[in-house]
Design a protein around this motif. Sequence first.
Motif, PDB file in Angstrom:
ATOM      1  N   LYS A  16       6.442  39.243  30.582  1.00  0.00           N
ATOM      2  CA  LYS A  16       6.167  40.610  30.128  1.00  0.00           C
ATOM      3  C   LYS A  16       7.456  41.439  30.093  1.00  0.00           C
ATOM      4  O   LYS A  16       7.687  42.190  29.143  1.00  0.00           O
ATOM      5  CB  LYS A  16       5.122  41.271  31.018  1.00  0.00           C
ATOM      6  CG  LYS A  16       3.739  40.704  30.801  1.00  0.00           C
ATOM      7  CD  LYS A  16       2.707  41.363  31.678  1.00  0.00           C
ATOM      8  CE  LYS A  16       1.334  40.744  31.425  1.00  0.00           C
ATOM      9  NZ  LYS A  16       0.287  41.383  32.209  1.00  0.00           N
ATOM     10  N   TYR A  20       9.149  43.275  26.798  1.00  0.00           N
ATOM     11  CA  TYR A  20       9.476  44.696  26.714  1.00  0.00           C
ATOM     12  C   TYR A  20      10.959  44.930  26.449  1.00  0.00           C
ATOM     13  O   TYR A  20      11.330  45.824  25.676  1.00  0.00           O
ATOM     14  CB  TYR A  20       9.027  45.438  27.975  1.00  0.00           C
ATOM     15  CG  TYR A  20       7.533  45.604  28.053  1.00  0.00           C
ATOM     16  CD1 TYR A  20       6.816  46.213  27.025  1.00  0.00           C
ATOM     17  CD2 TYR A  20       6.809  45.160  29.151  1.00  0.00           C
ATOM     18  CE1 TYR A  20       5.442  46.371  27.080  1.00  0.00           C
ATOM     19  CE2 TYR A  20       5.433  45.318  29.225  1.00  0.00           C
ATOM     20  CZ  TYR A  20       4.760  45.918  28.191  1.00  0.00           C
ATOM     21  OH  TYR A  20       3.403  46.073  28.240  1.00  0.00           O
ATOM     22  N   PHE A  62       5.513  38.407  22.603  1.00  0.00           N
ATOM     23  CA  PHE A  62       4.252  39.089  22.863  1.00  0.00           C
ATOM     24  C   PHE A  62       3.131  38.086  23.106  1.00  0.00           C
ATOM     25  O   PHE A  62       2.360  38.214  24.058  1.00  0.00           O
ATOM     26  CB  PHE A  62       3.889  40.018  21.701  1.00  0.00           C
ATOM     27  CG  PHE A  62       2.499  40.577  21.803  1.00  0.00           C
ATOM     28  CD1 PHE A  62       2.240  41.636  22.660  1.00  0.00           C
ATOM     29  CD2 PHE A  62       1.451  40.041  21.077  1.00  0.00           C
ATOM     30  CE1 PHE A  62       0.956  42.155  22.779  1.00  0.00           C
ATOM     31  CE2 PHE A  62       0.175  40.542  21.187  1.00  0.00           C
ATOM     32  CZ  PHE A  62      -0.073  41.603  22.043  1.00  0.00           C
ATOM     33  N   ALA A  65       3.448  36.403  26.441  1.00  0.00           N
ATOM     34  CA  ALA A  65       3.261  37.282  27.598  1.00  0.00           C
ATOM     35  C   ALA A  65       1.830  37.784  27.749  1.00  0.00           C
ATOM     36  O   ALA A  65       1.373  37.987  28.872  1.00  0.00           O
ATOM     37  CB  ALA A  65       4.216  38.479  27.499  1.00  0.00           C
ATOM     38  N   PHE A  66       1.114  37.961  26.631  1.00  0.00           N
ATOM     39  CA  PHE A  66      -0.182  38.611  26.715  1.00  0.00           C
ATOM     40  C   PHE A  66      -1.359  37.783  26.183  1.00  0.00           C
ATOM     41  O   PHE A  66      -2.477  37.998  26.605  1.00  0.00           O
ATOM     42  CB  PHE A  66      -0.154  39.950  25.971  1.00  0.00           C
ATOM     43  CG  PHE A  66       0.762  40.950  26.607  1.00  0.00           C
ATOM     44  CD1 PHE A  66       0.379  41.652  27.727  1.00  0.00           C
ATOM     45  CD2 PHE A  66       2.027  41.171  26.088  1.00  0.00           C
ATOM     46  CE1 PHE A  66       1.225  42.568  28.316  1.00  0.00           C
ATOM     47  CE2 PHE A  66       2.884  42.082  26.664  1.00  0.00           C
ATOM     48  CZ  PHE A  66       2.487  42.778  27.789  1.00  0.00           C
ATOM     49  N   VAL A  69      -1.149  33.464  28.020  1.00  0.00           N
ATOM     50  CA  VAL A  69      -0.539  33.632  29.345  1.00  0.00           C
ATOM     51  C   VAL A  69      -0.549  32.333  30.136  1.00  0.00           C
ATOM     52  O   VAL A  69       0.484  31.884  30.619  1.00  0.00           O
ATOM     53  CB  VAL A  69      -1.250  34.755  30.134  1.00  0.00           C
ATOM     54  CG1 VAL A  69      -0.668  34.880  31.514  1.00  0.00           C
ATOM     55  CG2 VAL A  69      -1.159  36.053  29.394  1.00  0.00           C
TER      56      VAL A  69
END
Length: 90
Positions: A16, A20, A62, A65-66, A69
């Motif tokens: 994550k 970012y 992305f 990370a989301f 997972v």
Amino acid sequence: MSDNLYKRAEEIVEKKIKFYKNLQAYLIVNAFLAVINWFFTPEFWWVLFPMFFWGIGVLKDFLMAFVFVNKFSDDYRERKIKEEMEKLKA
């Protein structure tokens, strides 16, 4: 068990954070490039090329990370080996 859980949580947090940071760099650098493009060569929007290809990398970060997972975590390989071993036993 708690060490393994901590390790998995740490991996998720690292993914994550990576996303970012990459997103932040993407927005800042591409905004700067868009301004340069607008002032110096407004007739050809070359800035779309780095936006597109870098955007693919941001999208991958992305998803890792989301969305996916636990799918591609370090223990994924071990789980799949155990599953295949169970199939071979049958």
